[in-house]
Design a protein around this motif. Structure first.
Motif, PDB file in Angstrom:
ATOM      1  N   CYS A  13     -19.988  -4.135  29.754  1.00  0.00           N
ATOM      2  CA  CYS A  13     -19.987  -5.377  30.519  1.00  0.00           C
ATOM      3  C   CYS A  13     -20.959  -6.325  29.830  1.00  0.00           C
ATOM      4  O   CYS A  13     -21.972  -5.893  29.282  1.00  0.00           O
ATOM      5  N   VAL A  14     -20.625  -7.591  29.838  1.00  0.00           N
ATOM      6  CA  VAL A  14     -21.415  -8.584  29.122  1.00  0.00           C
ATOM      7  C   VAL A  14     -21.698  -9.747  30.050  1.00  0.00           C
ATOM      8  O   VAL A  14     -20.765 -10.375  30.554  1.00  0.00           O
ATOM      9  N   GLY A  15     -22.961 -10.020  30.257  1.00  0.00           N
ATOM     10  CA  GLY A  15     -23.339 -11.141  31.089  1.00  0.00           C
ATOM     11  C   GLY A  15     -23.198 -12.442  30.327  1.00  0.00           C
ATOM     12  O   GLY A  15     -23.230 -12.479  29.101  1.00  0.00           O
ATOM     13  N   SER A  16     -23.020 -13.502  31.065  1.00  0.00           N
ATOM     14  CA  SER A  16     -22.693 -14.787  30.455  1.00  0.00           C
ATOM     15  C   SER A  16     -23.917 -15.646  30.228  1.00  0.00           C
ATOM     16  O   SER A  16     -24.197 -16.559  30.984  1.00  0.00           O
ATOM     17  N   TRP A  17     -24.671 -15.359  29.177  1.00  0.00           N
ATOM     18  CA  TRP A  17     -25.765 -16.238  28.831  1.00  0.00           C
ATOM     19  C   TRP A  17     -25.489 -16.957  27.519  1.00  0.00           C
ATOM     20  O   TRP A  17     -26.395 -17.404  26.842  1.00  0.00           O
ATOM     21  N   GLY A  18     -24.224 -17.025  27.167  1.00  0.00           N
ATOM     22  CA  GLY A  18     -23.870 -17.757  25.953  1.00  0.00           C
ATOM     23  C   GLY A  18     -23.947 -16.898  24.720  1.00  0.00           C
ATOM     24  O   GLY A  18     -23.084 -16.971  23.858  1.00  0.00           O
ATOM     25  N   LYS A  19     -24.988 -16.071  24.642  1.00  0.00           N
ATOM     26  CA  LYS A  19     -25.192 -15.347  23.394  1.00  0.00           C
ATOM     27  C   LYS A  19     -24.422 -14.035  23.320  1.00  0.00           C
ATOM     28  O   LYS A  19     -24.466 -13.367  22.309  1.00  0.00           O
ATOM     29  N   LEU A  20     -23.695 -13.672  24.319  1.00  0.00           N
ATOM     30  CA  LEU A  20     -22.806 -12.516  24.288  1.00  0.00           C
ATOM     31  C   LEU A  20     -23.533 -11.260  23.832  1.00  0.00           C
ATOM     32  O   LEU A  20     -23.192 -10.648  22.812  1.00  0.00           O
ATOM     33  N   GLN A  21     -24.539 -10.878  24.599  1.00  0.00           N
ATOM     34  CA  GLN A  21     -25.346  -9.715  24.264  1.00  0.00           C
ATOM     35  C   GLN A  21     -24.838  -8.501  25.039  1.00  0.00           C
ATOM     36  O   GLN A  21     -24.825  -8.488  26.260  1.00  0.00           O
ATOM     37  N   PHE A  22     -24.461  -7.480  24.290  1.00  0.00           N
ATOM     38  CA  PHE A  22     -23.895  -6.280  24.882  1.00  0.00           C
ATOM     39  C   PHE A  22     -24.992  -5.311  25.293  1.00  0.00           C
ATOM     40  O   PHE A  22     -26.016  -5.195  24.625  1.00  0.00           O
ATOM     41  N   GLY A  23     -24.734  -4.590  26.371  1.00  0.00           N
ATOM     42  CA  GLY A  23     -25.632  -3.525  26.788  1.00  0.00           C
ATOM     43  C   GLY A  23     -25.220  -2.216  26.143  1.00  0.00           C
ATOM     44  O   GLY A  23     -24.437  -2.192  25.187  1.00  0.00           O
ATOM     45  N   ALA A  24     -25.734  -1.129  26.701  1.00  0.00           N
ATOM     46  CA  ALA A  24     -25.486   0.192  26.122  1.00  0.00           C
ATOM     47  C   ALA A  24     -24.054   0.666  26.355  1.00  0.00           C
ATOM     48  O   ALA A  24     -23.529   1.488  25.612  1.00  0.00           O
ATOM     49  N   GLY A  25     -23.413   0.172  27.398  1.00  0.00           N
ATOM     50  CA  GLY A  25     -22.052   0.590  27.690  1.00  0.00           C
ATOM     51  C   GLY A  25     -21.978   1.937  28.369  1.00  0.00           C
ATOM     52  O   GLY A  25     -22.981   2.659  28.497  1.00  0.00           O
ATOM     53  N   THR A  26     -20.801   2.284  28.828  1.00  0.00           N
ATOM     54  CA  THR A  26     -20.524   3.610  29.388  1.00  0.00           C
ATOM     55  C   THR A  26     -19.526   4.295  28.477  1.00  0.00           C
ATOM     56  O   THR A  26     -18.405   3.809  28.311  1.00  0.00           O
ATOM     57  N   GLN A  27     -19.963   5.409  27.896  1.00  0.00           N
ATOM     58  CA  GLN A  27     -19.068   6.165  27.022  1.00  0.00           C
ATOM     59  C   GLN A  27     -18.288   7.153  27.870  1.00  0.00           C
ATOM     60  O   GLN A  27     -18.874   7.990  28.559  1.00  0.00           O
ATOM     61  N   VAL A  28     -16.978   7.059  27.812  1.00  0.00           N
ATOM     62  CA  VAL A  28     -16.111   7.882  28.651  1.00  0.00           C
ATOM     63  C   VAL A  28     -15.402   8.930  27.802  1.00  0.00           C
ATOM     64  O   VAL A  28     -14.754   8.592  26.804  1.00  0.00           O
ATOM     65  N   VAL A  29     -15.536  10.161  28.209  1.00  0.00           N
ATOM     66  CA  VAL A  29     -14.841  11.273  27.563  1.00  0.00           C
ATOM     67  C   VAL A  29     -13.896  11.869  28.593  1.00  0.00           C
ATOM     68  O   VAL A  29     -14.297  12.149  29.722  1.00  0.00           O
ATOM     69  N   VAL A  30     -12.660  12.048  28.212  1.00  0.00           N
ATOM     70  CA  VAL A  30     -11.655  12.574  29.133  1.00  0.00           C
ATOM     71  C   VAL A  30     -11.238  13.970  28.695  1.00  0.00           C
ATOM     72  O   VAL A  30     -10.838  14.172  27.540  1.00  0.00           O
TER      73      VAL A  30
END
Lengths: 108, 115
Positions: free
Chosen positions: A89-106
């Protein structure tokens, strides 16, 4: 700096099960975007949420934006092996900074 | 449109050498972003441009890294001298500004290995 926090960082899911990943921000967002990155691939845009309390669906994926526009969630029902990857998920502060994310293994 | 185009796709170089990564954004997009991705640090924003002007380079690790955007259709990320810890996948992304933020389109990435 400004960034959304995402939990969990890892999610092991049995095929057919549901799961949810959450994003939280300390500040109000004007909008939030979700991306998916398959193993070995590049991030691909999934959706953008703009309105308070907004809910959007894409087949088995349901995206929600909190009433205070400080959090968001992605819920996947009946997980399939094609859902493998990392969801950002990426918050909208213009600079498009990504967080760590959720890695999904199925697991089949 | 062919999307965001990055070159090369793979680069193997020796420590101390100069490395130049290239990016062609989608035509008409006025924002361009450079990212670095590793297992340890995730997807890091290095620098981004708006209308060819660098807006925020606070993510650039050190002086060995530099980025330019001489025109709207081309950007480079240069590492000089390269070090083994620079090994990563480097992504370029572009988007168009149209009111609220719009989606970003990523290139396929350049996998850099410094030996």
């Amino acid at each position: 700096g400004q960034q959304v926090m995402q939990i969990p960082q890892y999610q092991h899911v049995q095929e057919g099960e549901d799961f949810t990943t959450y994003c939280n921000s300390s500040t109000t967002l004007s909008n939030i975007q979700w991306y998916k990155q398959r193993p070995g691939g590049h991030p691909v845009f999934l959706i953008q949420l703009v309105k308070s309390g907004e809910v959007k669906k894409q087949k088995r994926l349901t995206f929600q934006f909190g009433e205070a526009k400080k959090n968001s969630s992605l819920h996947i029902t009946a997980t399939q092996t094609t859902d493998v990857g990392t969801y950002f998920c990426v918050g909208s502060w213009g600079k498009l900074q990504f967080g760590a994310g959720t890695q999904v293994v199925v697991t089949p | 449109d062919a999307g965001v185009i990055q070159s090369p796709r793979h680069e193997v170089t020796e420590m101390g050498q100069e490395v130049t990564l290239r990016c062609k954004p989608i035509s008409g997009h006025d924002y361009l972003f450079w990212y670095r991705q590793t297992m340890m640090r995730g997807l890091e924003l290095l620098i981004y441009f708006n209308n060819n002007v660098p807006i925020d380079d606070s993510g650039m690790p050190e002086d060995r890294f530099s980025a330019k955007m001489p025109n709207a259709s081309f950007s480079t990320l240069k590492i000089q001298p390269s070090e083994p810890r620079d090994s990563a996948v480097y992504f370029c992304a572009s988007r168009i500004s149209a009111g609220l933020n719009t989606e970003a389109f990523f290139g396929q990435g350049t996998r850099l290995t410094v030996v």
